[in-house]
Design a protein around this motif. Structure first.
Motif, PDB file in Angstrom:
ATOM      1  N   LYS A 148       0.837  -1.188   0.000  1.00  0.00           N
ATOM      2  CA  LYS A 148       0.000   0.000   0.000  1.00  0.00           C
ATOM      3  C   LYS A 148       0.877   1.246   0.000  1.00  0.00           C
ATOM      4  N   SER A 149       1.022   1.831  -1.163  1.00  0.00           N
ATOM      5  CA  SER A 149       1.840   3.015  -1.390  1.00  0.00           C
ATOM      6  C   SER A 149       3.326   2.682  -1.285  1.00  0.00           C
ATOM      7  N   TYR A 150       4.177   3.673  -1.450  1.00  0.00           N
ATOM      8  CA  TYR A 150       5.624   3.420  -1.504  1.00  0.00           C
ATOM      9  C   TYR A 150       6.167   2.909  -0.178  1.00  0.00           C
ATOM     10  N   ASP A 151       5.559   3.306   0.948  1.00  0.00           N
ATOM     11  CA  ASP A 151       6.053   2.910   2.261  1.00  0.00           C
ATOM     12  C   ASP A 151       5.225   1.800   2.891  1.00  0.00           C
ATOM     13  N   ASN A 152       4.261   1.264   2.155  1.00  0.00           N
ATOM     14  CA  ASN A 152       3.340   0.231   2.635  1.00  0.00           C
ATOM     15  C   ASN A 152       2.544   0.698   3.840  1.00  0.00           C
ATOM     16  N   ASN A 153       2.379   1.984   3.966  1.00  0.00           N
ATOM     17  CA  ASN A 153       1.610   2.560   5.063  1.00  0.00           C
ATOM     18  C   ASN A 153       0.547   3.506   4.523  1.00  0.00           C
ATOM     19  N   ASP A 154       0.223   3.354   3.244  1.00  0.00           N
ATOM     20  CA  ASP A 154      -0.791   4.166   2.568  1.00  0.00           C
ATOM     21  C   ASP A 154      -0.532   5.662   2.672  1.00  0.00           C
ATOM     22  N   SER A 155       0.757   6.029   2.656  1.00  0.00           N
ATOM     23  CA  SER A 155       1.072   7.457   2.666  1.00  0.00           C
ATOM     24  C   SER A 155       0.661   8.093   1.342  1.00  0.00           C
ATOM     25  N   PRO A 156       0.258   9.361   1.372  1.00  0.00           N
ATOM     26  CA  PRO A 156      -0.116  10.044   0.122  1.00  0.00           C
ATOM     27  C   PRO A 156       1.038  10.061  -0.870  1.00  0.00           C
ATOM     28  N   ILE A 157       0.702  10.007  -2.154  1.00  0.00           N
ATOM     29  CA  ILE A 157       1.708  10.073  -3.217  1.00  0.00           C
ATOM     30  C   ILE A 157       1.673  11.478  -3.797  1.00  0.00           C
ATOM     31  N   ASN A 158       2.761  12.214  -3.586  1.00  0.00           N
ATOM     32  CA  ASN A 158       2.845  13.600  -4.014  1.00  0.00           C
ATOM     33  C   ASN A 158       3.746  13.722  -5.238  1.00  0.00           C
ATOM     34  N   SER A 159       3.277  14.505  -6.207  1.00  0.00           N
ATOM     35  CA  SER A 159       4.079  14.700  -7.419  1.00  0.00           C
ATOM     36  C   SER A 159       3.952  16.143  -7.886  1.00  0.00           C
ATOM     37  N   ILE A 160       5.064  16.668  -8.368  1.00  0.00           N
ATOM     38  CA  ILE A 160       5.074  18.002  -8.971  1.00  0.00           C
ATOM     39  C   ILE A 160       5.388  17.841 -10.455  1.00  0.00           C
ATOM     40  N   VAL A 161       4.509  18.355 -11.316  1.00  0.00           N
ATOM     41  CA  VAL A 161       4.679  18.229 -12.767  1.00  0.00           C
ATOM     42  C   VAL A 161       4.900  19.605 -13.384  1.00  0.00           C
ATOM     43  N   HIS A 162       5.152  19.597 -14.674  1.00  0.00           N
ATOM     44  CA  HIS A 162       5.404  20.827 -15.442  1.00  0.00           C
ATOM     45  C   HIS A 162       6.656  21.544 -14.965  1.00  0.00           C
ATOM     46  N   ILE A 163       7.661  20.787 -14.502  1.00  0.00           N
ATOM     47  CA  ILE A 163       8.934  21.393 -14.136  1.00  0.00           C
ATOM     48  C   ILE A 163       9.696  21.695 -15.419  1.00  0.00           C
ATOM     49  N   ASN A 164      10.355  22.848 -15.464  1.00  0.00           N
ATOM     50  CA  ASN A 164      11.184  23.193 -16.614  1.00  0.00           C
ATOM     51  C   ASN A 164      12.428  23.911 -16.105  1.00  0.00           C
ATOM     52  N   GLY A 165      13.418  23.988 -16.957  1.00  0.00           N
ATOM     53  CA  GLY A 165      14.655  24.641 -16.555  1.00  0.00           C
ATOM     54  C   GLY A 165      15.843  23.742 -16.821  1.00  0.00           C
ATOM     55  N   SER A 166      16.956  24.024 -16.182  1.00  0.00           N
ATOM     56  CA  SER A 166      18.200  23.301 -16.472  1.00  0.00           C
ATOM     57  C   SER A 166      18.175  21.858 -15.994  1.00  0.00           C
ATOM     58  N   SER A 167      17.260  21.514 -15.097  1.00  0.00           N
ATOM     59  CA  SER A 167      17.188  20.135 -14.612  1.00  0.00           C
ATOM     60  C   SER A 167      16.450  19.223 -15.576  1.00  0.00           C
ATOM     61  N   CYS A 168      15.836  19.783 -16.599  1.00  0.00           N
ATOM     62  CA  CYS A 168      14.994  18.982 -17.487  1.00  0.00           C
ATOM     63  C   CYS A 168      15.715  18.696 -18.811  1.00  0.00           C
ATOM     64  N   PRO A 169      15.248  17.661 -19.559  1.00  0.00           N
ATOM     65  CA  PRO A 169      14.161  16.727 -19.228  1.00  0.00           C
ATOM     66  C   PRO A 169      14.629  15.650 -18.248  1.00  0.00           C
ATOM     67  N   ASN A 170      13.827  15.386 -17.258  1.00  0.00           N
ATOM     68  CA  ASN A 170      14.228  14.437 -16.214  1.00  0.00           C
ATOM     69  C   ASN A 170      13.017  14.105 -15.343  1.00  0.00           C
ATOM     70  N   ALA A 171      13.200  13.165 -14.465  1.00  0.00           N
ATOM     71  CA  ALA A 171      12.233  12.843 -13.415  1.00  0.00           C
ATOM     72  C   ALA A 171      13.032  12.287 -12.257  1.00  0.00           C
ATOM     73  N   TRP A 172      12.600  12.528 -11.037  1.00  0.00           N
ATOM     74  CA  TRP A 172      13.357  12.032  -9.883  1.00  0.00           C
ATOM     75  C   TRP A 172      12.472  11.925  -8.655  1.00  0.00           C
ATOM     76  N   TRP A 173      12.910  11.045  -7.756  1.00  0.00           N
ATOM     77  CA  TRP A 173      12.248  10.881  -6.456  1.00  0.00           C
ATOM     78  C   TRP A 173      13.160  11.484  -5.402  1.00  0.00           C
ATOM     79  N   ASN A 174      12.609  12.379  -4.600  1.00  0.00           N
ATOM     80  CA  ASN A 174      13.388  13.025  -3.547  1.00  0.00           C
ATOM     81  C   ASN A 174      13.132  12.281  -2.232  1.00  0.00           C
TER      82      ASN A 174
END
Length: 817
Positions: free
Chosen positions: A351-377
């Protein structure tokens, strides 16, 4: 003097005359008479008292002696070491004792040690209250001294099979401070059999004193972060005081204990390259002695739109249950997170990434020198996605970094984190073996052939000694923290071979399919994986996971072994993070000439999730896959004339007892396997008689054998003695291959042991809820088709006797290996 007794009255008492002693010479005095009954009374009374006194003293002595020796034996047992014999261990087990470091991965063929108590928790307390030692051929080595055991703290527990299988996870703490990267794991299976012990601990409890404050340490960490990223709008997310030892992480020879403050810092400015690191600041000198990257290139989803970023705030674009927004990235990201959540839930009961049903948060439409990319913090558990990077495999990859976030993200443990994320991603996006094909980047990696270069990645190694394996002396941001995105190709290729099979590196592998392979990988991740795992740990623990799920020696586990050896994972030195090629290890030809020693088994229902307590119960509705039907040959160079006893069959008057098929696997000490079967009939006493014909080449007849015998409704029994016997049904255990076979007829009487019922048609090597349901759903039935499946004692009706037999079989449960 009147002759009057003070105690008794009598008219005619005999007289006892007491006169002068002949030896004294004194003149005789006047005689004094005493009744003889009075003397008798005194003598009797004092005799009884004396007797009782003696009995009491003897009893007290015996009781005191018993208590003394019992206490002494308990005291000796408490102080005696817990001795693990290396003869009970699998060949893959390893123990390394270095200066101030003990590393061990010990798994047993059966059990490796008998706990002092049938209650697992009490037995573990007693076990960890002793010096734990390994008995080797010419010496005894201490694995865990009692002093270290008292520093172990339980951090997690997993239970399986209705609390029968237990897995305990400990962390070493010195003066209540966690030792970063240390661990001890203990594994128990059914009936409390202690079969596995893993760990990496330091045996030096010396800790330097802190000479700088925590505030100074945080300032040092922030200063270091500002040197790496300019105008990053940096923020300290968390900090923790730890004991840090480079040797336990496998990243250097320095075995000194450092008292550090681990400071996690991340950038809030997402227009630049993503930044989140943990800095380990020495509280003695103020120096940053190590840094670790925290960025990995019930359902609650929250999608934030980076285009609304203002004043360190970003607005929520779509929350759980909200309607679609009409924005493709927001809505597709929302839908994909739901698909990923359900994938983990349905496949692995997670159940979720931590198996504790924690909310899944995502930020989209990122642009700039870090893109194109995706990452988990890992610092804040957010998934960041640039424009054009909303793709199923990419988002599953990044989400999986949240699942395996215990891995240290450098060298081989970091490469393993990348590979596992790719593996779980292709498990969901299973239409091909590529990563990123639906993003604006196109394909970025090939799991089926990691050596293929792409526009955005180097060729990856597909085996440990590949020329593409990259060797870095340091793990810094400028070399991808020890080339984690490159060297992960070795494990990815091993997974591809597990699933698809093929010819590779002089090994011929038969694929086991995606479903089984994913179950093995996920069990490894959640039961056996440790923070500092290298590729040798992957080899050892993947095999143990396969053994847990599908039995050692099965076709499945043999081909998993071949896939792991073909990619040379077994040749990585234990407890070393740098690759074998980088360390100058000489490459060996993979050993893939191994054959199955068991009939195929099916994938178990249910799975294990890394919660505090997990219970796995197979659903009744899922029937097993049948054992392949074999036709029994009537000729062969070796004939086994067998006499067998099957549980529940007391006499042979029922005509249905005739012509039942029994399977036999003859397995030699070197692993040579010959399979046969035969029709058996029962005599009037309930013994089963029949012949099995085997074609064994004459050159193999010099070897000793074990025979694996499986009846039509029975668990497989391993027999390795010519005249086996047991005191209670099912208690005989095979120890050493002792059976010699000859050409022509071999008369073998196994009637003094009982082959237990429980594995009903269609047979799958296990007694579980399917077998129980097959009986309970057919109670009182007498038709031939039902009797063929569920009449265990062959009395012509499915009844409560059959139910009792299948319930009793749960104590054995599995085919013997």
């Amino acid at each position: 003097m009147a002759s009057k007794s003070l105690f008794l009255k009598s008219k005619a008492l005999p007289k006892l005359t007491i006169g002068a002693s002949a030896r004294t010479g004194f003149p005789s005095a006047k005689p004094c008479t005493v009744p003889t009954s009075v003397v008798d009374w005194y003598i009797g009374k004092f005799s009884r008292l004396f007797f009782l006194l003696i009995v009491g003293l003897v009893s007290l002595f015996l009781a005191t002696s018993y208590l003394y020796y019992h206490y002494q034996s308990q005291s000796r047992a408490a102080f005696e070491p817990a001795l693990i014999d290396d003869q009970a261990l699998t060949p893959a087990s390893v123990f390394i004792k270095q200066s101030h470091l003990n590393f061990f991965s010990l798994f047993g063929k059966d059990k490796i040690y008998s706990l002092d108590s049938d209650e697992a928790h009490l037995g573990m307390v007693a076990f960890f209250n002793k010096d734990i030692q390994l008995k080797q051929t010419n010496q005894v080595a201490t694995i865990l001294p009692k002093s270290i055991n008292q520093e172990l703290f339980l951090v997690r527990k997993i239970t399986e099979n209705n609390d029968q299988s237990l897995h305990f996870f400990y962390q070493q703490r010195i003066d209540q401070l966690p030792v970063y990267g240390s661990f001890v794991q203990m594994h128990l299976k059914e009936n409390g059999q202690f079969y596995g012990l893993q760990g990496s601990v330091i045996d030096d409890s010396q800790i330097p004193a802190a000479l700088i404050s925590e505030e100074t340490a945080k300032a040092k960490a922030m200063e270091k972060a500002n040197q790496e990223i300019k105008d990053g709008d940096l923020n300290i997310d968390r900090f923790e005081k730890l004991i840090f030892n480079k040797k336990i992480l496998g990243i250097g020879s320095d075995d000194k204990n450092y008292l550090v403050l681990a400071v996690s810092i991340s950038s809030q400015n997402l227009t630049k390259a993503p930044f989140a690191k943990k800095f380990f600041v020495d509280l003695e000198t103020g120096e940053v002695i190590y840094e670790e990257n925290l960025i990995d290139a019930a359902l609650a989803r929250y999608i934030y739109d980076y285009r609304t970023f203002s004043g360190n705030q970003v607005k929520l674009a779509r929350g759980e249950g909200d309607p679609a927004t009409g924005d493709a990235d927001i809505d597709n990201g929302y839908d994909l997170l739901g698909e990923i959540y359900n994938y983990y839930l349905s496949k692995f009961d997670r159940k979720s990434y931590d198996n504790n049903d924690s909310p899944i948060n995502s930020i989209v439409h990122i642009n700039g020198s870090s893109c194109p990319n995706a990452w988990w913090n890992w610092g804040n558990n957010f998934l960041f996605v640039c424009d054009g990077m909303i793709a199923k495999d990419i988002m599953t990859h990044e989400f999986t970094h949240g699942v395996n976030n215990d891995l240290v993200y450098t060298y081989q443990s970091g490469a393993l984190a990348e590979s596992l994320s790719d593996i779980l991603a292709v498990g969901l996006d299973d239409k091909n073996w590529t990563m990123g094909e639906d993003s604006i980047l196109g394909v970025i990696r090939y799991l089926d052939d990691p050596t293929k270069a792409t526009a955005y990645s180097h060729p990856q190694p597909d085996r440990l000694f590949s020329d593409y394996y990259r060797c870095s002396n340091t793990a810094e941001s400028n070399n991808d923290y020890g080339d984690v995105h490159t060297n992960g190709g070795v494990v990815s290729k091993a997974f591809y071979l597990m699933v698809q099979g093929g010819e590779f590196n002089d090994c011929s592998i038969a694929g086991i399919g995606m479903t089984k392979a994913l179950q093995i990988v996920y069990r490894y991740m959640t039961v056996y994986m440790t923070p500092t795992d290298n590729f040798k740990n992957v080899y050892d623990s993947m095999l143990q996971s396969c053994k847990d799920l599908f039995q050692e020696g099965s076709d499945t586990c043999v081909n998993v072994t071949k896939a792991l050896r073909a990619t040379e994972l077994d040749q990585q030195p234990a407890n070393e993070q740098k690759g074998a090629l980088c360390l100058g290890v000489v490459k060996q030809k993979p050993v893939c000439d191994i054959n199955p020693s068991l009939s195929p088994t099916t994938i178990p229902s249910g799975s294990v999730s890394p919660t505090e307590i997990v219970t796995v119960v197979p659903p009744i509705s899922t029937p097993p896959t049948p054992t392949p039907e074999l036709s029994c040959q009537a000729t062969g160079s070796v004939v086994l004339d067998l006499k067998l006893r099957f549980q529940g069959v007391l006499k042979g008057s029922n005509p249905s007892l005739n012509g039942l098929k029994v399977f036999v696997n003859a397995v030699s000490h070197s692993g040579n396997k010959i399979t046969g079967c035969g029709g058996f009939t029962a005599d009037t006493s309930g013994l089963w008689l029949g012949k099995v014909y085997l074609n064994i080449p004459s050159e193999y007849l010099s070897e000793k054998y074990s025979l694996f015998i499986k009846g039509p409704k029975h668990l497989q029994k391993k027999v390795c003695d010519l005249s086996p016997s047991e005191s209670l049904p099912g208690t005989y255990r095979c120890q050493v291959d002792k059976i010699s076979l000859k050409e022509q007829v071999n008369n073998l009487d196994f009637s003094k042991i009982t082959l237990l019922v429980g594995d009903l048609p269609l047979q799958d090597g296990i007694t579980n809820s399917y077998d129980i349901a097959l009986v309970t759903n057919n109670l009182s039935k007498t038709d031939p088709e039902t009797l063929k499946k569920a009449d265990l004692n062959l009395d012509g009706v499915v009844d409560t006797q059959d139910y009792s037999l299948v319930i009793a079989a749960l104590s054995i449960r599995f085919d013997e290996q």
